[in-house]
Each structure stands twice: as C-alpha cells, then as structure tokens.
Write a protein that holds these residues in place. Structure first.
Motif, PDB file in Angstrom:
ATOM      1  N   THR A  59       0.516  -1.029  -0.168  1.00 44.85           N
ATOM      2  CA  THR A  59      -0.137   0.232  -0.111  1.00 44.85           C
ATOM      3  C   THR A  59       1.109   1.246  -0.171  1.00 44.85           C
ATOM      4  OG1 THR A  59      -2.023  -0.865   1.396  1.00 44.85           O
ATOM      5  CG2 THR A  59      -2.046   1.222   0.908  1.00 44.85           C
ATOM      6  N   GLU A  60       1.591   1.800  -1.699  1.00 46.58           N
ATOM      7  CA  GLU A  60       1.558   3.114  -1.382  1.00 46.58           C
ATOM      8  C   GLU A  60       1.273   4.376  -0.698  1.00 46.58           C
ATOM      9  OE1 GLU A  60       4.271   4.962  -4.970  1.00 46.58           O
ATOM     10  OE2 GLU A  60       1.863   5.138  -5.319  1.00 46.58           O
ATOM     11  N   PRO A  61       2.464   4.943   0.338  1.00 47.54           N
ATOM     12  CA  PRO A  61       1.296   5.861   0.895  1.00 47.54           C
ATOM     13  C   PRO A  61       1.078   6.961  -0.306  1.00 47.54           C
ATOM     14  CG  PRO A  61       3.224   5.882   1.081  1.00 47.54           C
ATOM     15  CD  PRO A  61       3.169   4.591   0.736  1.00 47.54           C
ATOM     16  N   SER A  62      -0.051   7.660   0.828  1.00 50.28           N
ATOM     17  CA  SER A  62      -0.537   9.264   0.137  1.00 50.28           C
ATOM     18  C   SER A  62      -0.791  10.092   0.213  1.00 50.28           C
ATOM     19  CB  SER A  62      -1.418   9.208  -1.221  1.00 50.28           C
ATOM     20  OG  SER A  62      -1.899   9.895  -1.263  1.00 50.28           O
ATOM     21  N   GLU A  63      -0.771  11.496   0.899  1.00 42.99           N
ATOM     22  CA  GLU A  63      -0.698  12.267   1.815  1.00 42.99           C
ATOM     23  C   GLU A  63      -2.391  13.203   1.209  1.00 42.99           C
ATOM     24  OE1 GLU A  63       1.407  15.858   1.226  1.00 42.99           O
ATOM     25  OE2 GLU A  63       3.263  15.192   1.995  1.00 42.99           O
ATOM     26  N   TYR A  64      -3.018  12.688   0.125  1.00 46.26           N
ATOM     27  CA  TYR A  64      -4.306  13.286   0.436  1.00 46.26           C
ATOM     28  C   TYR A  64      -5.595  12.369  -0.202  1.00 46.26           C
ATOM     29  CZ  TYR A  64      -1.081  17.047  -1.240  1.00 46.26           C
ATOM     30  OH  TYR A  64      -0.143  18.055  -1.272  1.00 46.26           O
ATOM     31  N   SER A  65      -5.246  10.487   0.047  1.00 48.09           N
ATOM     32  CA  SER A  65      -6.002  10.028  -0.007  1.00 48.09           C
ATOM     33  C   SER A  65      -5.898   8.149   0.620  1.00 48.09           C
ATOM     34  CB  SER A  65      -6.020   9.231  -1.849  1.00 48.09           C
ATOM     35  OG  SER A  65      -4.794   8.555  -2.178  1.00 48.09           O
ATOM     36  N   ARG A  66      -5.922   7.583   0.470  1.00 51.06           N
ATOM     37  CA  ARG A  66      -6.192   6.141   0.910  1.00 51.06           C
ATOM     38  C   ARG A  66      -5.425   5.410   0.421  1.00 51.06           C
ATOM     39  NH1 ARG A  66     -11.408   2.298   1.335  1.00 51.06           N
ATOM     40  NH2 ARG A  66      -9.254   1.722   2.377  1.00 51.06           N
ATOM     41  N   GLY A  67      -4.443   6.233  -0.842  1.00 52.41           N
ATOM     42  CA  GLY A  67      -3.112   5.500  -1.307  1.00 52.41           C
ATOM     43  C   GLY A  67      -3.018   3.938  -2.423  1.00 52.41           C
ATOM     44  N   ARG A  68      -2.351   4.416  -2.734  1.00 43.96           N
ATOM     45  CA  ARG A  68      -2.749   3.147  -3.973  1.00 43.96           C
ATOM     46  C   ARG A  68      -1.977   1.935  -3.686  1.00 43.96           C
ATOM     47  NH1 ARG A  68       0.838   4.694  -9.668  1.00 43.96           N
ATOM     48  NH2 ARG A  68       2.440   4.756  -7.831  1.00 43.96           N
ATOM     49  N   GLN A  69      -3.048   0.393  -3.969  1.00 45.63           N
ATOM     50  CA  GLN A  69      -2.356  -0.376  -4.196  1.00 45.63           C
ATOM     51  C   GLN A  69      -1.656  -1.603  -4.982  1.00 45.63           C
ATOM     52  OE1 GLN A  69      -2.968  -2.143  -1.239  1.00 45.63           O
ATOM     53  NE2 GLN A  69      -2.438  -4.560  -0.966  1.00 45.63           N
ATOM     54  N   LEU A  70      -0.273  -1.173  -4.283  1.00 42.55           N
ATOM     55  CA  LEU A  70       0.361  -2.082  -5.582  1.00 42.55           C
ATOM     56  C   LEU A  70       0.335  -4.080  -5.346  1.00 42.55           C
ATOM     57  CD1 LEU A  70       2.515   1.117  -5.826  1.00 42.55           C
ATOM     58  CD2 LEU A  70       1.222   0.635  -7.171  1.00 42.55           C
ATOM     59  N   GLU A  71       1.490  -4.499  -6.820  1.00 37.46           N
ATOM     60  CA  GLU A  71       1.549  -5.359  -6.764  1.00 37.46           C
ATOM     61  C   GLU A  71       2.356  -5.315  -7.762  1.00 37.46           C
ATOM     62  OE1 GLU A  71      -0.783  -7.601  -5.446  1.00 37.46           O
ATOM     63  OE2 GLU A  71      -2.110  -6.617  -4.628  1.00 37.46           O
ATOM     64  N   PHE A  72       3.746  -6.315  -6.873  1.00 44.26           N
ATOM     65  CA  PHE A  72       4.825  -6.726  -7.598  1.00 44.26           C
ATOM     66  C   PHE A  72       4.811  -8.956  -7.549  1.00 44.26           C
ATOM     67  CE2 PHE A  72       5.315  -2.784  -5.399  1.00 44.26           C
ATOM     68  CZ  PHE A  72       6.158  -2.764  -6.149  1.00 44.26           C
ATOM     69  N   GLU A  73       5.839  -8.714  -8.511  1.00 36.21           N
ATOM     70  CA  GLU A  73       6.507 -10.521  -8.521  1.00 36.21           C
ATOM     71  C   GLU A  73       8.025  -9.557  -8.328  1.00 36.21           C
ATOM     72  OE1 GLU A  73       5.171 -12.627 -12.096  1.00 36.21           O
ATOM     73  OE2 GLU A  73       3.188 -12.430 -11.938  1.00 36.21           O
ATOM     74  N   ILE A  74       8.028 -10.714  -7.316  1.00 32.91           N
ATOM     75  CA  ILE A  74       9.555 -11.099  -7.036  1.00 32.91           C
ATOM     76  C   ILE A  74      10.253 -11.815  -6.997  1.00 32.91           C
ATOM     77  CG2 ILE A  74       8.921  -8.920  -5.293  1.00 32.91           C
ATOM     78  CD1 ILE A  74       9.955 -10.622  -2.821  1.00 32.91           C
ATOM     79  N   GLU A  75      11.490 -11.786  -7.082  1.00 34.56           N
ATOM     80  CA  GLU A  75      12.369 -13.126  -7.176  1.00 34.56           C
ATOM     81  C   GLU A  75      14.000 -12.650  -5.821  1.00 34.56           C
ATOM     82  OE1 GLU A  75      13.756 -14.178 -11.465  1.00 34.56           O
ATOM     83  OE2 GLU A  75      11.937 -13.992 -11.980  1.00 34.56           O
ATOM     84  N   ILE A  76      14.212 -13.726  -5.871  1.00 32.90           N
ATOM     85  CA  ILE A  76      15.146 -13.262  -5.023  1.00 32.90           C
ATOM     86  C   ILE A  76      16.228 -14.349  -4.775  1.00 32.90           C
ATOM     87  CG2 ILE A  76      16.434 -13.796  -2.361  1.00 32.90           C
ATOM     88  CD1 ILE A  76      12.969 -14.080  -1.295  1.00 32.90           C
ATOM     89  N   ARG A  77      17.231 -14.052  -6.138  1.00 35.54           N
ATOM     90  CA  ARG A  77      18.296 -15.058  -6.477  1.00 35.54           C
ATOM     91  C   ARG A  77      18.960 -14.704  -5.434  1.00 35.54           C
ATOM     92  NH1 ARG A  77      16.748 -15.249 -12.526  1.00 35.54           N
ATOM     93  NH2 ARG A  77      18.716 -16.148 -12.597  1.00 35.54           N
ATOM     94  N   THR A  78      18.959 -16.217  -5.150  1.00 37.02           N
ATOM     95  CA  THR A  78      20.006 -16.589  -3.979  1.00 37.02           C
ATOM     96  C   THR A  78      22.089 -16.837  -4.572  1.00 37.02           C
ATOM     97  OG1 THR A  78      20.221 -18.968  -4.296  1.00 37.02           O
ATOM     98  CG2 THR A  78      18.337 -17.792  -2.866  1.00 37.02           C
ATOM     99  N   GLY A  79      22.380 -17.101  -5.122  1.00 40.57           N
ATOM    100  CA  GLY A  79      23.289 -17.498  -5.716  1.00 40.57           C
ATOM    101  C   GLY A  79      24.448 -15.029  -5.536  1.00 40.57           C
ATOM    102  N   SER A  80      23.144 -14.472  -6.645  1.00 38.99           N
ATOM    103  CA  SER A  80      23.342 -13.523  -7.011  1.00 38.99           C
ATOM    104  C   SER A  80      23.626 -12.595  -6.661  1.00 38.99           C
ATOM    105  CB  SER A  80      23.424 -13.067  -8.862  1.00 38.99           C
ATOM    106  OG  SER A  80      22.129 -12.851  -9.039  1.00 38.99           O
ATOM    107  N   ASN A  81      22.673 -13.040  -5.247  1.00 35.97           N
ATOM    108  CA  ASN A  81      21.821 -11.852  -4.307  1.00 35.97           C
ATOM    109  C   ASN A  81      21.109 -10.605  -5.407  1.00 35.97           C
ATOM    110  OD1 ASN A  81      23.079 -13.833  -2.789  1.00 35.97           O
ATOM    111  ND2 ASN A  81      23.944 -11.548  -1.895  1.00 35.97           N
ATOM    112  N   LEU A  82      20.612 -10.721  -6.508  1.00 36.93           N
ATOM    113  CA  LEU A  82      20.249 -10.286  -7.318  1.00 36.93           C
ATOM    114  C   LEU A  82      18.601 -10.657  -6.354  1.00 36.93           C
ATOM    115  CD1 LEU A  82      19.520  -7.999  -9.333  1.00 36.93           C
ATOM    116  CD2 LEU A  82      19.484 -10.091 -10.900  1.00 36.93           C
ATOM    117  N   PHE A  83      18.110  -8.829  -6.573  1.00 39.08           N
ATOM    118  CA  PHE A  83      16.668  -9.114  -6.151  1.00 39.08           C
ATOM    119  C   PHE A  83      15.496  -8.114  -6.843  1.00 39.08           C
ATOM    120  CE2 PHE A  83      13.031  -7.262  -3.908  1.00 39.08           C
ATOM    121  CZ  PHE A  83      12.525  -7.947  -1.845  1.00 39.08           C
ATOM    122  N   VAL A  84      15.011  -8.803  -7.528  1.00 40.64           N
ATOM    123  CA  VAL A  84      14.117  -8.008  -8.570  1.00 40.64           C
ATOM    124  C   VAL A  84      12.582  -8.457  -8.011  1.00 40.64           C
ATOM    125  CG1 VAL A  84      13.300  -9.530 -11.434  1.00 40.64           C
ATOM    126  CG2 VAL A  84      15.200 -10.409 -10.067  1.00 40.64           C
TER     127      VAL A  84
END
Length: 214
Positions: A59-84
């Motif tokens: 939930t992204e904060p906003s000064e003027y509203s309830r904020g918007r809901q954002l959806e992400f797909e994430i990857e945690i790549r454990t060898g390279s320590n890359l966070f996607v």
C-alpha cells in the motif's frame, strides 16, 4: 510491458523465510516456490543457484488519499544476491524497501535502495548485445549525449557513464529488446526463458564483477 527493478540484497539467513515472516499492515508477501535454474548463457557464474519467487502487495502512502495498492512479483536470486521486482507501473521503491529493511533488520536481511553497477561492467553488458538501438551517456561536460553524437576520435566510449540504453539481443533466433535506465529494465520477451536469459547475462556481466553495494 512490466518494469523490472533490479537491486542487490544481503542476508545472514534464508531470505525467503525472512521475507515470508514479515507482519506489517503495509506489506504482504506470499512465497510461491523455490526453483533451481538452468544455465542459459555460456560461463554462467551462478550455476545451481536457487530462485525464490513470491507475490508482494504494497500500500503506497499518499497525503491526499488512502493510497494505492501495488502488486509486485519478486525474485530472490540466492547465488548472485539479485533482488528482482516486476510491476506493471513504474514506482519509487524507496519507501517499500525501507519497510522491508525495517522488518528484516534483526535477521540480517537488507535490500539496497539503488543499483550502481560499475561503468565498465555495465558497458560489458551493453557490448554483449546484438545491436545498440539507442544509447545516452553523460559526456565530459556533464551533459546527456547520444552515442551517435560522440566524437569517434575519442579513445573509447567506455569512458562515459551510461544514462540509458535500448539494446537488441538474440536468443535461439529470436530478438529480445531491452531498455535499461538507472537500475530498472524493460524486457520485451515472448517467453520466460528469454527473460531469464537476459537476467543471466546481467548476472554474469555485472553482478559477478561487483563488490558489495553502497
């Protein structure tokens, strides 16, 4: 086309378990699966690494509203320590990453706010492309300049910091367009394997050669 945000992370313990245990009204993370990946490029330095995938709601904060809901797909790549993080909208990640780091500090997990690859390693990635469609650098005067406008008598274009780049790669006879800008990429791909190929090139050319981020 999803925006793919790239960051580095460090973890003293299992990153998937740490993130999955977060209890915060602003963020919800559902760990999906853990998958060993196969090598798709030559001399891939992270053979056998496990990739942890998850869905993240924020939930992204906003000064003027309830904020918007954002959806992400994430990857945690454990060898390279890359966070996607893949999202359908371009968004400032600083607040989200602060929330993750606050919740995970006691477990030794941290995602860095910015991705600052060395100039030379980023050029290594660019020069792996089949063709450079568009490339903007910061010239000696500190101004943005198209690569085509730079004096060809310069010793090497690799001396210039890259502002953004649009590149064409080839994989199994198919063209993959990639746009890179300040730690985020757009990959125009037809299959997940094509996307994975680009990420592995980045890991090989950029992340293998990087020290600890700052």
């Amino acid at each position: 086309m999803p925006v793919t945000h790239l960051r580095r992370f460090e973890a003293d313990s299992d990153a998937g378990k740490t993130l999955g245990a977060i209890s915060d009204s602003r963020v919800a993370i559902d760990i999906d699966q853990r998958t060993p990946i196969k090598d798709l490029c030559n001399k891939y330095p992270f053979t056998g690494q496990e990739v942890i995938t998850a869905n993240l709601s924020y939930t992204e904060p906003s000064e003027y509203s309830r904020g918007r809901q954002l959806e992400f797909e994430i990857e945690i790549r454990t060898g390279s320590n890359l966070f996607v993080l893949d999202s359908d909208v371009d968004v400032n990640l600083n607040n989200l990453l602060s929330i993750l780091n606050e919740n995970c500090a006691s477990s030794g997990f941290r995602v860095y706010r910015s991705l600052t690859p060395s100039r030379q390693s980023l050029w290594d990635f660019i020069q792996m492309s089949h063709s450079i469609i568009d490339l903007t650098v910061i010239n000696q005067r500190g101004e943005e300049e198209s690569i085509s406008e730079i004096d060809e008598n310069q010793n090497s274009v690799r001396q210039y910091p890259v502002e953004d780049a649009t590149l064409s790669f080839q994989y199994n006879g198919r063209k993959i367009l990639v746009h890179y800008a300040q730690g985020s990429i757009n990959i125009d791909y037809n299959s997940n394997e094509e996307r994975e190929y680009i990420l592995q090139l980045l890991e090989r050319e950029v992340f293998q050669k990087e020290g600890a981020p700052v």
